[in-house]
Design a protein around this motif. Structure first.
Motif, PDB file in Angstrom:
ATOM      1  N   GLY A  41       5.806  -3.839 -23.506  1.00 44.01           N
ATOM      2  CA  GLY A  41       5.667  -3.059 -22.231  1.00 44.01           C
ATOM      3  C   GLY A  41       4.483  -1.765 -22.427  1.00 44.01           C
ATOM      4  N   ALA A  42       4.611  -1.338 -23.548  1.00 40.08           N
ATOM      5  CA  ALA A  42       3.399  -0.464 -23.945  1.00 40.08           C
ATOM      6  C   ALA A  42       1.973  -0.916 -23.652  1.00 40.08           C
ATOM      7  CB  ALA A  42       3.530   0.166 -25.279  1.00 40.08           C
ATOM      8  N   ALA A  43       1.937  -2.249 -24.342  1.00 40.73           N
ATOM      9  CA  ALA A  43       0.792  -3.086 -24.169  1.00 40.73           C
ATOM     10  C   ALA A  43       0.412  -3.268 -22.681  1.00 40.73           C
ATOM     11  CB  ALA A  43       0.622  -4.234 -24.972  1.00 40.73           C
ATOM     12  N   ALA A  44       1.263  -3.675 -21.943  1.00 39.83           N
ATOM     13  CA  ALA A  44       1.067  -4.024 -20.586  1.00 39.83           C
ATOM     14  C   ALA A  44       0.515  -2.845 -19.474  1.00 39.83           C
ATOM     15  CB  ALA A  44       2.304  -4.369 -19.706  1.00 39.83           C
ATOM     16  N   LEU A  45       1.200  -1.562 -20.090  1.00 36.51           N
ATOM     17  CA  LEU A  45       0.843  -0.306 -19.447  1.00 36.51           C
ATOM     18  C   LEU A  45      -0.681  -0.086 -19.765  1.00 36.51           C
ATOM     19  CD1 LEU A  45       3.937   1.859 -19.859  1.00 36.51           C
ATOM     20  CD2 LEU A  45       2.925   0.770 -17.714  1.00 36.51           C
ATOM     21  N   GLU A  46      -0.987  -0.063 -20.859  1.00 35.86           N
ATOM     22  CA  GLU A  46      -2.371   0.087 -21.542  1.00 35.86           C
ATOM     23  C   GLU A  46      -3.272  -0.884 -20.969  1.00 35.86           C
ATOM     24  OE1 GLU A  46      -2.626  -0.091 -25.775  1.00 35.86           O
ATOM     25  OE2 GLU A  46      -1.356   1.628 -26.059  1.00 35.86           O
ATOM     26  N   THR A  47      -3.297  -2.008 -20.726  1.00 34.43           N
ATOM     27  CA  THR A  47      -3.929  -2.901 -19.933  1.00 34.43           C
ATOM     28  C   THR A  47      -4.182  -2.600 -18.587  1.00 34.43           C
ATOM     29  OG1 THR A  47      -3.250  -4.525 -21.670  1.00 34.43           O
ATOM     30  CG2 THR A  47      -4.286  -5.391 -19.577  1.00 34.43           C
ATOM     31  N   LYS A  48      -3.146  -2.311 -17.767  1.00 36.98           N
ATOM     32  CA  LYS A  48      -2.899  -1.970 -16.529  1.00 36.98           C
ATOM     33  C   LYS A  48      -4.237  -0.574 -16.340  1.00 36.98           C
ATOM     34  CE  LYS A  48      -0.241  -0.854 -12.569  1.00 36.98           C
ATOM     35  NZ  LYS A  48       1.223  -0.561 -12.102  1.00 36.98           N
ATOM     36  N   ASN A  49      -3.656   0.543 -17.192  1.00 38.73           N
ATOM     37  CA  ASN A  49      -4.802   1.613 -17.000  1.00 38.73           C
ATOM     38  C   ASN A  49      -6.178   1.399 -17.381  1.00 38.73           C
ATOM     39  OD1 ASN A  49      -2.277   3.305 -16.310  1.00 38.73           O
ATOM     40  ND2 ASN A  49      -1.862   3.565 -18.457  1.00 38.73           N
TER      41      ASN A  49
END
Length: 279
Positions: free
Chosen positions: A271-279
């Motif tokens: 989940g944290a990796a997905a948020l970083e990618t989105k940002n």
């Protein structure tokens, strides 16, 4: 969905682990109680053996034989009301079933409730009498005398009889044994009975009643010792099996918990990796 299933599995394993630990505490306590009762029963058995051995020796010396005729067979099966002691009761029930199958004209007097449960369904018509409340307290001669008096007052006629019980051998073994049982007429017609002086019908009747009580007392003591030793062994084995089950359940619980924690960490990191990618 996987996380919910993992938590449910952890809860089930935890409940199972707790129940097995409680069972182990019970079996260990029963083993300690049986060990104390076994020590007392073995000590009392040494004092009771002369009763049974003396009665059997009289029958041998007088050469008492089974009475002729077709009055049927009488079996006194000695057991108790308590379980959790291995094959102590089932060994008696198995032999009684075999004897009834061979001779349907057999009457059974059961001392103890466990053998009655074994015979009740198929051979209820062969059960002449059942004596309960046996095994809770150490048997005394008065208990055996009451059982003997009840058998005599019932008027059961037989031409051949025996007492079935488990004879104590060692702490881990017993032997299912039978002792011959004779009626008053069989004793009166013994070939070598005239060797003994002053034996009229009243004396023979009194001795027959006393010998029956003595044999019952001896067999009850033998059975009590065998039962306590067998229960002690059974509870020891049950405690060991519970210990092995606790170890396996503990390992399963730890593995399942580790899998749940690992899955949660993967989900958090993903989940944290997905948020970083989105940002």
């Amino acid at each position: 969905s996987q996380q919910v299933r993992g938590m449910a599995t952890l809860k089930m394993i935890s409940i199972r682990l707790k129940s097995v630990k409680n069972i182990q505490k019970i079996t260990q306590s029963m083993k300690m109680v049986s060990a104390a009762k076994y020590t007392k029963a073995e000590r009392e058995l040494k004092l009771a053996r002369p009763y049974g051995i003396g009665a059997q020796e009289f029958y041998k010396k007088a050469e008492v034989k089974d009475e002729e005729g077709e009055k049927g067979q009488l079996i006194i099966a000695v057991s108790s009301d308590r379980g959790l002691c291995g094959a102590v009761h089932s060994s008696i029930g198995r032999i009684v079933k075999t004897d009834i199958a061979a001779n349907p004209n057999t009457k059974v007097v059961i001392v103890g409730d466990k053998v009655r449960n074994i015979l009740q369904r198929l051979y209820a018509k062969n059960i002449a009498m059942v004596v309960t409340e046996v095994g809770r307290k150490p048997a005394v001669f008065g208990d055996a005398a009451l059982v003997a008096q009840s058998i005599i007052n019932s008027g059961i006629e037989f031409s051949k009889g025996k007492i079935l019980f488990n004879a104590f051998r060692t702490v881990v073994s017993f032997r299912t044994t039978e002792m011959p049982l004779y009626s008053q007429n069989a004793v009166a017609n013994a070939s070598k009975l005239p060797v003994y002086d002053s034996l009229d019908s009243d004396v023979i009747q009194s001795y027959t009643e006393f010998s029956l009580a003595s044999l019952l007392f001896y067999s009850m003591k033998e059975y009590a010792t065998s039962e306590q030793s067998s229960r002690m062994t059974a509870m020891d084995n049950a405690s060991k099996n519970a210990g092995e089950m606790i170890d396996k359940l503990t390992m399963t619980f730890n593995r399942t918990r580790q899998a749940v924690i690992t899955r949660e960490l993967i989900e958090i990191i993903s989940g944290a990796a997905a948020l970083e990618t989105k940002n």
